[in-house]
Design a protein around this motif. Structure first.
Motif, PDB file in Angstrom:
ATOM      1  N   VAL A  61     -32.657 -10.656 -23.020  1.00 42.55           N
ATOM      2  CA  VAL A  61     -31.684  -9.920 -22.212  1.00 42.55           C
ATOM      3  C   VAL A  61     -32.408  -9.001 -21.235  1.00 42.55           C
ATOM      4  CG1 VAL A  61     -29.790  -8.250 -22.272  1.00 42.55           C
ATOM      5  CG2 VAL A  61     -29.945 -10.035 -24.022  1.00 42.55           C
ATOM      6  N   GLU A  62     -31.982  -9.050 -19.967  1.00 40.41           N
ATOM      7  CA  GLU A  62     -32.585  -8.225 -18.919  1.00 40.41           C
ATOM      8  C   GLU A  62     -31.525  -7.308 -18.316  1.00 40.41           C
ATOM      9  OE1 GLU A  62     -34.372 -10.820 -16.018  1.00 40.41           O
ATOM     10  OE2 GLU A  62     -34.787 -12.321 -17.574  1.00 40.41           O
ATOM     11  N   LEU A  63     -31.938  -6.103 -17.989  1.00 39.63           N
ATOM     12  CA  LEU A  63     -31.054  -5.139 -17.340  1.00 39.63           C
ATOM     13  C   LEU A  63     -31.376  -5.085 -15.854  1.00 39.63           C
ATOM     14  CD1 LEU A  63     -28.944  -2.881 -17.372  1.00 39.63           C
ATOM     15  CD2 LEU A  63     -30.779  -1.291 -18.016  1.00 39.63           C
ATOM     16  N   LEU A  64     -30.387  -5.369 -15.034  1.00 37.40           N
ATOM     17  CA  LEU A  64     -30.529  -5.310 -13.588  1.00 37.40           C
ATOM     18  C   LEU A  64     -29.586  -4.239 -13.063  1.00 37.40           C
ATOM     19  CD1 LEU A  64     -31.529  -6.482 -10.842  1.00 37.40           C
ATOM     20  CD2 LEU A  64     -29.566  -8.043 -10.952  1.00 37.40           C
ATOM     21  N   ARG A  65     -30.136  -3.160 -12.566  1.00 38.48           N
ATOM     22  CA  ARG A  65     -29.311  -2.087 -12.015  1.00 38.48           C
ATOM     23  C   ARG A  65     -28.943  -2.438 -10.571  1.00 38.48           C
ATOM     24  NH1 ARG A  65     -29.752   1.899 -15.843  1.00 38.48           N
ATOM     25  NH2 ARG A  65     -31.722   1.978 -17.010  1.00 38.48           N
ATOM     26  N   THR A  66     -27.658  -2.437 -10.284  1.00 36.23           N
ATOM     27  CA  THR A  66     -27.218  -2.820  -8.939  1.00 36.23           C
ATOM     28  C   THR A  66     -27.320  -1.666  -7.955  1.00 36.23           C
ATOM     29  OG1 THR A  66     -24.894  -2.249  -9.369  1.00 36.23           O
ATOM     30  CG2 THR A  66     -25.610  -4.494  -9.925  1.00 36.23           C
ATOM     31  N   GLY A  67     -27.548  -0.465  -8.450  1.00 33.81           N
ATOM     32  CA  GLY A  67     -27.690   0.691  -7.580  1.00 33.81           C
ATOM     33  C   GLY A  67     -26.412   1.470  -7.361  1.00 33.81           C
ATOM     34  N   GLY A  68     -25.352   1.068  -8.028  1.00 28.68           N
ATOM     35  CA  GLY A  68     -24.067   1.752  -7.880  1.00 28.68           C
ATOM     36  C   GLY A  68     -22.947   0.819  -8.257  1.00 28.68           C
ATOM     37  N   ASN A  69     -21.743   1.294  -8.083  1.00 26.08           N
ATOM     38  CA  ASN A  69     -20.588   0.473  -8.433  1.00 26.08           C
ATOM     39  C   ASN A  69     -20.239  -0.409  -7.238  1.00 26.08           C
ATOM     40  OD1 ASN A  69     -18.302  -0.666  -9.463  1.00 26.08           O
ATOM     41  ND2 ASN A  69     -17.367   1.261 -10.104  1.00 26.08           N
ATOM     42  N   ILE A  70     -20.822  -1.609  -7.194  1.00 26.42           N
ATOM     43  CA  ILE A  70     -20.656  -2.489  -6.043  1.00 26.42           C
ATOM     44  C   ILE A  70     -19.576  -3.539  -6.257  1.00 26.42           C
ATOM     45  CG2 ILE A  70     -23.039  -2.128  -5.339  1.00 26.42           C
ATOM     46  CD1 ILE A  70     -23.690  -4.927  -6.406  1.00 26.42           C
ATOM     47  N   GLY A  71     -18.815  -3.415  -7.351  1.00 27.97           N
ATOM     48  CA  GLY A  71     -17.753  -4.373  -7.610  1.00 27.97           C
ATOM     49  C   GLY A  71     -18.227  -5.541  -8.457  1.00 27.97           C
ATOM     50  N   TYR A  72     -17.269  -6.324  -8.926  1.00 27.47           N
ATOM     51  CA  TYR A  72     -17.580  -7.413  -9.854  1.00 27.47           C
ATOM     52  C   TYR A  72     -18.303  -8.563  -9.160  1.00 27.47           C
ATOM     53  CZ  TYR A  72     -16.972 -10.753 -13.652  1.00 27.47           C
ATOM     54  OH  TYR A  72     -17.208 -11.661 -14.648  1.00 27.47           O
ATOM     55  N   GLY A  73     -17.682  -9.114  -8.118  1.00 27.87           N
ATOM     56  CA  GLY A  73     -18.277 -10.251  -7.447  1.00 27.87           C
ATOM     57  C   GLY A  73     -19.623  -9.930  -6.836  1.00 27.87           C
ATOM     58  N   GLY A  74     -19.743  -8.757  -6.226  1.00 30.56           N
ATOM     59  CA  GLY A  74     -21.006  -8.363  -5.638  1.00 30.56           C
ATOM     60  C   GLY A  74     -22.110  -8.255  -6.672  1.00 30.56           C
ATOM     61  N   ALA A  75     -21.775  -7.739  -7.858  1.00 26.53           N
ATOM     62  CA  ALA A  75     -22.765  -7.614  -8.922  1.00 26.53           C
ATOM     63  C   ALA A  75     -23.192  -8.980  -9.444  1.00 26.53           C
ATOM     64  CB  ALA A  75     -22.197  -6.762 -10.062  1.00 26.53           C
ATOM     65  N   VAL A  76     -22.236  -9.902  -9.579  1.00 25.63           N
ATOM     66  CA  VAL A  76     -22.581 -11.262 -10.008  1.00 25.63           C
ATOM     67  C   VAL A  76     -23.521 -11.901  -8.995  1.00 25.63           C
ATOM     68  CG1 VAL A  76     -21.716 -13.591 -10.408  1.00 25.63           C
ATOM     69  CG2 VAL A  76     -20.501 -11.634 -11.376  1.00 25.63           C
ATOM     70  N   ASN A  77     -23.186 -11.800  -7.712  1.00 29.65           N
ATOM     71  CA  ASN A  77     -24.046 -12.374  -6.676  1.00 29.65           C
ATOM     72  C   ASN A  77     -25.456 -11.802  -6.741  1.00 29.65           C
ATOM     73  OD1 ASN A  77     -21.858 -13.848  -5.731  1.00 29.65           O
ATOM     74  ND2 ASN A  77     -21.451 -12.484  -4.005  1.00 29.65           N
ATOM     75  N   ARG A  78     -25.533 -10.508  -6.983  1.00 28.56           N
ATOM     76  CA  ARG A  78     -26.843  -9.854  -7.059  1.00 28.56           C
ATOM     77  C   ARG A  78     -27.666 -10.428  -8.210  1.00 28.56           C
ATOM     78  NH1 ARG A  78     -31.091  -8.391  -7.247  1.00 28.56           N
ATOM     79  NH2 ARG A  78     -32.074  -6.335  -6.997  1.00 28.56           N
ATOM     80  N   ALA A  79     -27.017 -10.660  -9.355  1.00 24.33           N
ATOM     81  CA  ALA A  79     -27.726 -11.203 -10.516  1.00 24.33           C
ATOM     82  C   ALA A  79     -28.112 -12.664 -10.302  1.00 24.33           C
ATOM     83  CB  ALA A  79     -26.862 -11.065 -11.763  1.00 24.33           C
ATOM     84  N   VAL A  80     -27.205 -13.447  -9.729  1.00 27.37           N
ATOM     85  CA  VAL A  80     -27.498 -14.869  -9.509  1.00 27.37           C
ATOM     86  C   VAL A  80     -28.686 -15.032  -8.567  1.00 27.37           C
ATOM     87  CG1 VAL A  80     -26.592 -17.031  -8.548  1.00 27.37           C
ATOM     88  CG2 VAL A  80     -25.159 -15.631 -10.035  1.00 27.37           C
ATOM     89  N   ALA A  81     -28.844 -14.100  -7.627  1.00 25.34           N
ATOM     90  CA  ALA A  81     -29.974 -14.153  -6.703  1.00 25.34           C
ATOM     91  C   ALA A  81     -31.315 -14.033  -7.424  1.00 25.34           C
ATOM     92  CB  ALA A  81     -29.845 -13.047  -5.649  1.00 25.34           C
ATOM     93  N   GLU A  82     -31.301 -13.492  -8.647  1.00 29.15           N
ATOM     94  CA  GLU A  82     -32.520 -13.346  -9.437  1.00 29.15           C
ATOM     95  C   GLU A  82     -32.867 -14.608 -10.210  1.00 29.15           C
ATOM     96  OE1 GLU A  82     -34.467 -10.511  -9.547  1.00 29.15           O
ATOM     97  OE2 GLU A  82     -33.166  -9.796  -7.937  1.00 29.15           O
ATOM     98  N   ILE A  83     -31.964 -15.595 -10.203  1.00 28.11           N
ATOM     99  CA  ILE A  83     -32.141 -16.811 -10.998  1.00 28.11           C
ATOM    100  C   ILE A  83     -32.686 -17.920 -10.106  1.00 28.11           C
ATOM    101  CG2 ILE A  83     -30.962 -18.539 -12.418  1.00 28.11           C
ATOM    102  CD1 ILE A  83     -28.813 -16.348 -12.945  1.00 28.11           C
TER     103      ILE A  83
END
Length: 310
Positions: A61-83
């Protein structure tokens, strides 16, 4: 011929002070698939310490801080970009989901049966065991308005029945869209449509994704042989003055995007005005209900376990 299915699996969950639900999510995930999993927690500003604890306790399990409350879809996109783009499937699920044994493997097996499936979703149970209508039709302007206006006061109205598909046979089949609380996404399809639309801060982002996948020639496939339980968060109940306007704003955006022409401007104006009035009435009713509930003996606050889900 059944398409080849890669064994590599990445799991993304958006955390926002998920509380005890997160540990249940991760523990049950280990029995949901025999495949090794990489879990990325896209954290939108948790303050309860549970994502940090989970990252220490679980080596996958990895913790990725998005830097703030950027919403659900935006946070998913941010994480998928790491894959890595070579990963064939990405699971997107809320941290208050509890996986049934073999549920993820069942979804992946179904992906092999449906090579044009861009998204696949399981049968979702409520905590009391009832079935949540997670496989629905894409709302048109008429059906969406009928459901919005009458869904609460007349649940059996034809627009709500058609939209929620509750009377449909429970079978593996393509549908209009699937609940974003638990999705298996084919990475090539997700990338082809640009992922979630981050303009949706919360609500309707899963409807929009399913509709765009369908318009691009992909399928959204309901897989009732896979079972999960969704505990549901209580953010909307605790903060109706924030959540309900966001819901109505997302509903407007969804329909406005699909009626963009200049000659449709009066329609968009009427839609925005109607949703604004409905939002004000809904917030007032929810605040009254919250005040009444909080005054009852034994009332306790819940965790904001998810963002953007109904």
């Amino acid at each position: 011929m059944v398409a080849r299915v890669d064994s590599t699996l990445a799991v993304v969950t958006v955390t926002y002070s998920p509380g005890e639900h997160l540990e249940n999510f991760l523990t049950s995930l280990s029995g949901a698939t025999e495949r090794p999993t990489r879990v990325i927690m896209a954290d939108n500003g948790s303050t309860d310490g549970t994502p940090e604890a989970a990252a220490v306790a679980h080596p996958n399990v990895e913790l990725l801080r998005t830097g703030g409350n950027i919403g659900y879809g935006g946070a998913v996109n941010r994480a998928v970009a790491e894959i890595d783009s070579s990963v064939e499937f990405v699971v997107v699920a809320n941290p208050d989901v509890r996986w049934e044994p073999g549920s993820l493997d069942a979804l992946i097996e179904a992906a092999g049966r449906w090579p044009r499936a861009g998204s696949l979703g399981p049968l979702i149970h409520e905590p009391d065991g009832s079935i949540y209508p997670s496989a629905r039709t894409v709302p048109t302007l008429v059906s969406g308005a009928g459901h919005a206006l009458l869904g609460t006061v007349w649940p059996a109205n034809p627009w709500t029945q058609r939209y929620r598909q509750e009377n449909e046979e429970i079978s593996e089949r393509p549908v209009g869209w699937l609940s974003g609380s638990c999705l298996l996404l084919r990475r090539s399809a997700f990338d082809a449509v640009g992922g979630f639309d981050s303009r949706y801060f919360m609500y309707m982002e899963d409807v929009d994704l399913g509709d765009r996948l369908g318009r691009s020639g992909w399928l959204n496939v309901f897989v009732p042989s896979a079972h999960v339980t969704h505990a549901k968060g209580h953010a909307a109940g605790r903060h109706p003055e924030l959540m309900l306007p966001a819901h109505h704003e997302s509903a407007y955006r969804f329909q406005a995007d699909r009626h963009p022409h200049r000659w449709q401007a009066p329609l968009r104006w009427a839609l925005r005005g109607g949703l604004f009035v409905r939002s004000k009435l809904a917030v007032a009713a929810a605040v009254r209900e919250r005040s009444k509930t909080s005054a009852e003996p034994g009332a306790a606050p819940g965790n904001d376990t998810k963002q953007g889900k109904r």
